[in-house]
Design a protein around this motif. Sequence first.
Motif, PDB file in Angstrom:
ATOM      1  N   ILE A  89      48.920  52.338  50.207  1.00 48.67           N
ATOM      2  CA  ILE A  89      49.887  53.259  50.818  1.00 48.67           C
ATOM      3  C   ILE A  89      49.450  54.708  50.602  1.00 48.67           C
ATOM      4  O   ILE A  89      49.521  55.535  51.526  1.00 48.67           O
ATOM      5  N   MET A  90      48.994  55.021  49.390  1.00 45.97           N
ATOM      6  CA  MET A  90      48.544  56.382  49.087  1.00 45.97           C
ATOM      7  C   MET A  90      47.377  56.786  49.989  1.00 45.97           C
ATOM      8  O   MET A  90      47.358  57.896  50.543  1.00 45.97           O
ATOM      9  N   VAL A  91      46.406  55.899  50.147  1.00 44.99           N
ATOM     10  CA  VAL A  91      45.254  56.189  51.009  1.00 44.99           C
ATOM     11  C   VAL A  91      45.713  56.404  52.454  1.00 44.99           C
ATOM     12  O   VAL A  91      45.233  57.306  53.145  1.00 44.99           O
ATOM     13  N   ALA A  92      46.663  55.579  52.903  1.00 47.07           N
ATOM     14  CA  ALA A  92      47.197  55.723  54.265  1.00 47.07           C
ATOM     15  C   ALA A  92      47.886  57.074  54.445  1.00 47.07           C
ATOM     16  O   ALA A  92      47.714  57.743  55.479  1.00 47.07           O
ATOM     17  N   MET A  93      48.650  57.507  53.436  1.00 43.59           N
ATOM     18  CA  MET A  93      49.345  58.794  53.522  1.00 43.59           C
ATOM     19  C   MET A  93      48.365  59.971  53.455  1.00 43.59           C
ATOM     20  O   MET A  93      48.545  60.975  54.152  1.00 43.59           O
ATOM     21  N   PHE A  94      47.324  59.840  52.642  1.00 37.26           N
ATOM     22  CA  PHE A  94      46.284  60.867  52.613  1.00 37.26           C
ATOM     23  C   PHE A  94      45.606  60.973  53.979  1.00 37.26           C
ATOM     24  O   PHE A  94      45.329  62.078  54.469  1.00 37.26           O
ATOM     25  N   SER A  95      45.342  59.825  54.589  1.00 36.44           N
ATOM     26  CA  SER A  95      44.691  59.798  55.906  1.00 36.44           C
ATOM     27  C   SER A  95      45.592  60.439  56.960  1.00 36.44           C
ATOM     28  O   SER A  95      45.128  61.214  57.809  1.00 36.44           O
ATOM     29  N   LEU A  96      46.888  60.119  56.897  1.00 39.85           N
ATOM     30  CA  LEU A  96      47.843  60.716  57.825  1.00 39.85           C
ATOM     31  C   LEU A  96      47.911  62.229  57.642  1.00 39.85           C
ATOM     32  O   LEU A  96      47.899  62.986  58.628  1.00 39.85           O
ATOM     33  N   GLY A  97      47.970  62.669  56.388  1.00 36.64           N
ATOM     34  CA  GLY A  97      48.019  64.102  56.111  1.00 36.64           C
ATOM     35  C   GLY A  97      46.775  64.824  56.594  1.00 36.64           C
ATOM     36  O   GLY A  97      46.858  65.909  57.185  1.00 36.64           O
ATOM     37  N   ALA A  98      45.602  64.220  56.361  1.00 31.30           N
ATOM     38  CA  ALA A  98      44.339  64.829  56.799  1.00 31.30           C
ATOM     39  C   ALA A  98      44.290  64.921  58.319  1.00 31.30           C
ATOM     40  O   ALA A  98      43.831  65.928  58.880  1.00 31.30           O
ATOM     41  N   PHE A  99      44.777  63.878  58.989  1.00 29.26           N
ATOM     42  CA  PHE A  99      44.798  63.892  60.455  1.00 29.26           C
ATOM     43  C   PHE A  99      45.706  65.006  60.977  1.00 29.26           C
ATOM     44  O   PHE A  99      45.329  65.764  61.880  1.00 29.26           O
ATOM     45  N   LEU A 100      46.911  65.095  60.413  1.00 29.88           N
ATOM     46  CA  LEU A 100      47.864  66.105  60.874  1.00 29.88           C
ATOM     47  C   LEU A 100      47.343  67.525  60.663  1.00 29.88           C
ATOM     48  O   LEU A 100      47.500  68.391  61.532  1.00 29.88           O
ATOM     49  N   LEU A 101      46.702  67.758  59.517  1.00 27.33           N
ATOM     50  CA  LEU A 101      46.261  69.111  59.183  1.00 27.33           C
ATOM     51  C   LEU A 101      44.940  69.500  59.856  1.00 27.33           C
ATOM     52  O   LEU A 101      44.731  70.673  60.169  1.00 27.33           O
ATOM     53  N   ASN A 102      44.070  68.524  60.085  1.00 27.30           N
ATOM     54  CA  ASN A 102      42.727  68.841  60.596  1.00 27.30           C
ATOM     55  C   ASN A 102      42.510  68.544  62.068  1.00 27.30           C
ATOM     56  O   ASN A 102      41.603  69.118  62.682  1.00 27.30           O
ATOM     57  N   LYS A 103      43.324  67.654  62.632  1.00 25.42           N
ATOM     58  CA  LYS A 103      43.051  67.195  64.001  1.00 25.42           C
ATOM     59  C   LYS A 103      44.156  67.506  65.003  1.00 25.42           C
ATOM     60  O   LYS A 103      44.062  67.086  66.153  1.00 25.42           O
ATOM     61  N   THR A 104      45.187  68.185  64.587  1.00 22.12           N
ATOM     62  CA  THR A 104      46.304  68.448  65.498  1.00 22.12           C
ATOM     63  C   THR A 104      46.607  69.944  65.588  1.00 22.12           C
ATOM     64  O   THR A 104      46.234  70.732  64.708  1.00 22.12           O
ATOM     65  N   THR A 105      47.291  70.308  66.670  1.00 19.30           N
ATOM     66  CA  THR A 105      47.733  71.692  66.845  1.00 19.30           C
ATOM     67  C   THR A 105      48.707  72.081  65.742  1.00 19.30           C
ATOM     68  O   THR A 105      48.703  73.223  65.259  1.00 19.30           O
ATOM     69  N   PHE A 106      49.536  71.128  65.355  1.00 22.60           N
ATOM     70  CA  PHE A 106      50.487  71.355  64.257  1.00 22.60           C
ATOM     71  C   PHE A 106      49.762  71.835  63.005  1.00 22.60           C
ATOM     72  O   PHE A 106      50.169  72.813  62.365  1.00 22.60           O
ATOM     73  N   GLY A 107      48.667  71.167  62.639  1.00 24.00           N
ATOM     74  CA  GLY A 107      47.904  71.537  61.450  1.00 24.00           C
ATOM     75  C   GLY A 107      47.305  72.931  61.569  1.00 24.00           C
ATOM     76  O   GLY A 107      47.335  73.719  60.610  1.00 24.00           O
ATOM     77  N   ARG A 108      46.777  73.254  62.742  1.00 25.47           N
ATOM     78  CA  ARG A 108      46.198  74.594  62.943  1.00 25.47           C
ATOM     79  C   ARG A 108      47.274  75.665  62.799  1.00 25.47           C
ATOM     80  O   ARG A 108      47.028  76.740  62.245  1.00 25.47           O
ATOM     81  N   TYR A 109      48.470  75.361  63.287  1.00 25.08           N
ATOM     82  CA  TYR A 109      49.568  76.318  63.166  1.00 25.08           C
ATOM     83  C   TYR A 109      50.001  76.497  61.713  1.00 25.08           C
ATOM     84  O   TYR A 109      50.351  77.603  61.285  1.00 25.08           O
ATOM     85  N   VAL A 110      49.978  75.404  60.944  1.00 24.25           N
ATOM     86  CA  VAL A 110      50.351  75.490  59.522  1.00 24.25           C
ATOM     87  C   VAL A 110      49.407  76.444  58.792  1.00 24.25           C
ATOM     88  O   VAL A 110      49.836  77.334  58.040  1.00 24.25           O
ATOM     89  N   TYR A 111      48.098  76.276  59.017  1.00 25.59           N
ATOM     90  CA  TYR A 111      47.116  77.162  58.380  1.00 25.59           C
ATOM     91  C   TYR A 111      47.265  78.600  58.880  1.00 25.59           C
ATOM     92  O   TYR A 111      47.125  79.552  58.105  1.00 25.59           O
ATOM     93  N   ALA A 112      47.544  78.750  60.168  1.00 23.10           N
ATOM     94  CA  ALA A 112      47.693  80.089  60.739  1.00 23.10           C
ATOM     95  C   ALA A 112      48.882  80.823  60.127  1.00 23.10           C
ATOM     96  O   ALA A 112      48.792  82.006  59.773  1.00 23.10           O
ATOM     97  N   ILE A 113      50.013  80.125  59.982  1.00 22.45           N
ATOM     98  CA  ILE A 113      51.206  80.741  59.398  1.00 22.45           C
ATOM     99  C   ILE A 113      50.967  81.114  57.944  1.00 22.45           C
ATOM    100  O   ILE A 113      51.357  82.187  57.486  1.00 22.45           O
ATOM    101  N   GLY A 114      50.310  80.217  57.201  1.00 29.05           N
ATOM    102  CA  GLY A 114      50.016  80.509  55.804  1.00 29.05           C
ATOM    103  C   GLY A 114      49.043  81.656  55.639  1.00 29.05           C
ATOM    104  O   GLY A 114      49.128  82.436  54.680  1.00 29.05           O
ATOM    105  N   GLY A 115      48.104  81.783  56.581  1.00 26.69           N
ATOM    106  CA  GLY A 115      47.123  82.867  56.503  1.00 26.69           C
ATOM    107  C   GLY A 115      47.717  84.218  56.845  1.00 26.69           C
ATOM    108  O   GLY A 115      47.473  85.214  56.159  1.00 26.69           O
ATOM    109  N   ASN A 116      48.518  84.259  57.919  1.00 30.35           N
ATOM    110  CA  ASN A 116      49.141  85.522  58.343  1.00 30.35           C
ATOM    111  C   ASN A 116      50.298  85.186  59.283  1.00 30.35           C
ATOM    112  O   ASN A 116      50.087  84.926  60.466  1.00 30.35           O
ATOM    113  N   GLU A 117      51.497  85.178  58.746  1.00 29.07           N
ATOM    114  CA  GLU A 117      52.661  84.751  59.521  1.00 29.07           C
ATOM    115  C   GLU A 117      52.911  85.658  60.713  1.00 29.07           C
ATOM    116  O   GLU A 117      53.228  85.185  61.813  1.00 29.07           O
TER     117      GLU A 117
END
Length: 330
Positions: A165-193
Amino acid sequence: MRSNALVRKYAIFAAMLLIFIFFTLATPKFCTVSNLMNVARQVSMVGVASVGMLMVILLGGIDLSVGSSISLVNVTCALLMVRLGLHPVVAALLAVGLATFFGFINGLFITRIKMPAFISSMAFMNILSGIAFLSTKGMTVYGFPNSFKMLGQGYVWRIPIPVIIMVAMFSLGAFLLNKTTFGRYVYAIGGNEEAAKLSGVNVKLIKLLVYTLCGMFAGIAGLIMLSRLGTGQASVGTGFEFQVIIAVFLGGASVSGGEGKISGVIIGVLIMGILSNGLMLMNVSTYAQLVINGGVLLIAVSIDCLSKMNTDIKIRNSGRKGSAGGASTK
């Protein structure tokens, strides 16, 4: 900045290896297949919850209600199975849904009322913990089906189910943050809101989604904990958020947001598990472990702060050289 990130990444990996070697030499019981598998099982709950916490910290926020969410899911799922006789799958979905809902409400306070994340999440930490104790009156809930215990105690091909389950959740998190527009927006907001807002990013919506997801991941961690323990306890998540926050910062996440990877969090989670297991095998007291955990958090955040200071100094120095060069040209 990229070089600083690389140094921190490899430094934390080297630290993990050194800690591993130390405990291998210090106690013969540490480096055995059964014990290492036990370490992986023990860190599964921290690992799952840390995925949501990483997203929150990437925004420059914090969520102190993670431990209380775990407690609430723990007792809610147990009560639904024992007192209402619901099927374990239905009870699990409802309990995780409840944690997700409170994560959503926490996000509303932060995004709509603009309440500081520290204050809002601290309030929910107390509210959720209080609900958990009120619903059980401080009593332990037990007697749910043995089939549910497979989630936290079972194996698939000799691999503990919590680890899967942990590996599956890590994989899901990596996908959301690295492969989706949502993830790019998260990094963008954290970098400069402000820059993200000017670029057309719906900052409030992304923040709301992040805190909602953090509640969901905490809920899943709560299910694993309930299944492992075999009983529902309102106090089970007390202080758990501290372990999750340490793991995320150890993994290289920045206090100011915008920096951090799932790969780094995995290393941070493993370090926490190795430390806890190794110290326990060496019969180090629980109180001493609290001191060590606090020291680890100080070191992790200090590294981030020093890295930021060095970067700022380099930027200022380059700016002075640039202005001096322009003056000499004139």
